[in-house]
Design a protein around this motif. Sequence first.
Motif, mmCIF file in Angstrom:
data_model
loop_
_atom_site.group_PDB
_atom_site.id
_atom_site.type_symbol
_atom_site.label_atom_id
_atom_site.label_comp_id
_atom_site.label_asym_id
_atom_site.label_seq_id
_atom_site.Cartn_x
_atom_site.Cartn_y
_atom_site.Cartn_z
ATOM 1 N N GLU A 41 0.800 -1.227 0.000
ATOM 2 C CA GLU A 41 0.000 0.000 0.000
ATOM 3 C C GLU A 41 0.830 1.274 0.000
ATOM 4 O O GLU A 41 0.488 2.246 -0.683
ATOM 5 N N LYS A 66 -14.197 -3.273 1.576
ATOM 6 C CA LYS A 66 -14.559 -1.852 1.650
ATOM 7 C C LYS A 66 -13.813 -1.048 0.595
ATOM 8 O O LYS A 66 -14.353 -0.137 -0.025
ATOM 9 N N GLY A 67 -12.539 -1.386 0.376
ATOM 10 C CA GLY A 67 -11.759 -0.689 -0.635
ATOM 11 C C GLY A 67 -12.288 -0.923 -2.033
ATOM 12 O O GLY A 67 -12.283 -0.024 -2.875
ATOM 13 N N GLU A 70 -15.614 1.365 -1.958
ATOM 14 C CA GLU A 70 -15.526 2.797 -1.694
ATOM 15 C C GLU A 70 -14.309 3.467 -2.307
ATOM 16 O O GLU A 70 -14.265 4.703 -2.380
ATOM 17 N N ASP A 71 -13.328 2.692 -2.717
ATOM 18 C CA ASP A 71 -12.096 3.261 -3.275
ATOM 19 C C ASP A 71 -11.697 2.442 -4.498
ATOM 20 O O ASP A 71 -10.534 2.090 -4.678
ATOM 21 N N THR A 72 -12.697 2.181 -5.339
ATOM 22 C CA THR A 72 -12.548 1.225 -6.437
ATOM 23 C C THR A 72 -11.394 1.573 -7.363
ATOM 24 O O THR A 72 -10.551 0.722 -7.677
ATOM 25 N N GLN A 73 -11.345 2.808 -7.808
ATOM 26 C CA GLN A 73 -10.340 3.174 -8.808
ATOM 27 C C GLN A 73 -8.926 3.088 -8.250
ATOM 28 O O GLN A 73 -7.999 2.696 -8.963
ATOM 29 N N ARG A 74 -8.764 3.439 -6.960
ATOM 30 C CA ARG A 74 -7.415 3.349 -6.374
ATOM 31 C C ARG A 74 -6.919 1.910 -6.410
ATOM 32 O O ARG A 74 -5.754 1.653 -6.758
ATOM 33 N N PHE A 75 -7.776 0.971 -6.079
ATOM 34 C CA PHE A 75 -7.325 -0.417 -6.071
ATOM 35 C C PHE A 75 -7.197 -0.978 -7.482
ATOM 36 O O PHE A 75 -6.354 -1.848 -7.732
ATOM 37 N N ASP A 77 -6.073 0.859 -9.901
ATOM 38 C CA ASP A 77 -4.756 1.396 -10.262
ATOM 39 C C ASP A 77 -3.638 0.582 -9.621
ATOM 40 O O ASP A 77 -2.584 0.351 -10.250
ATOM 41 N N GLY A 114 -17.967 -4.141 -7.897
ATOM 42 C CA GLY A 114 -16.533 -3.991 -8.092
ATOM 43 C C GLY A 114 -16.042 -4.736 -9.310
ATOM 44 O O GLY A 114 -15.173 -4.259 -10.050
#
Length: 259
Positions: A41, A66-67, A70-75, A77, A114
Motif C-alpha cells: 500500500e 470496503k476498498g 468505496e475506493d474502487t479506482q485506487r485499487f 490502479d 466492483g
Amino acid sequence: MTYPTAYQLYSSRNFPPLEAQLPELKAMGYDAIEPWLPAYEADPAAFRRALDDAGLGCMGFHMPLKGLVEDTQRFIDIALTLGAQVMIPPYVAAEEREPTPDYWRSVGNRLARGAEAAARHGLSVAWHNHDFEYHLLPDGSRPIDHILGVSDLVKFEIDCGWIVRGGADPAAELERYADRIVAIQLKDTAPLGTREEDGWTATGDGIIDWTALAPLMRRTGATHIVAEHDNPADWRRFASRSIDHMRALGLAAPRRDAA
C-alpha cells in the motif's frame, strides 16, 4: 498440467523485512507473490520494482472489500501497477456479519459492482473464503452460495484449509464451483484442535488428501495455485516443503535445476 505457483506473503508477515525474502522464494521455484494489505500500500510502484528485481510476478492480491466498494479506482490502479489480474477481497469482520441470506447476498452485490468496474480494465474480482462462509445459516443455507450466487462476474479463490475448518468438503466445493475458481490455495491443516502454529501446516503435512484433490483442481478454471500458512514458526520450511509437495503432486513445475 502444472500451474504458476504463488506465495501468499501474509505467511511471512512476522519475519521482516519482507523484500529480503523475495529472491529466496524465487530460488525455491515460486513464480509469483500474492501480497496482502498493507504490504504493497505505501508504494505500489516500489513493491512492483522489488518483484521485478526478484523475477517474480503478481497474479492476484488481497484487498479490503470496503476498498473495492468505496475506493474502487485506487485499487484498480494498484492492480495495474502490480501487474495483477485478480483483485481478491478475503474477509468480512465478525462484527459486521449477519446470519441472513440477504446480508450475504449484499456481500455478493458489492463484489459484483466492483467486478463490473474492474472488467472495464481487463481485471477480475474473486472472493477468498475462510470458514464462516460454510457455517449454516438458520434457514440451512450457506453464506458462500449467497455470495457467489449473485453474479458470474465474481470469481473464487478457494482456500481448501479453511473449507475443512468450516466443516465442509473441499472436493465437493472444487466440483461445485469449478467454472468460477480462478486460484486455489493449497492451505493444509493439522488435526482440528492442534494449537501449534495455530493448527496450520505446510502443504502435505496435514490431514487434507491432496492426491485426491489434484485431479479435481485440474478440472477448474484456476490459472494458478497459492501456498499459504497463517502462522508458521519457520517461513522458509513452510515455503520449501509446500512447493516440494505441489511438485510431487504434479501441480507445480519441476525444480529448474532438476536433471
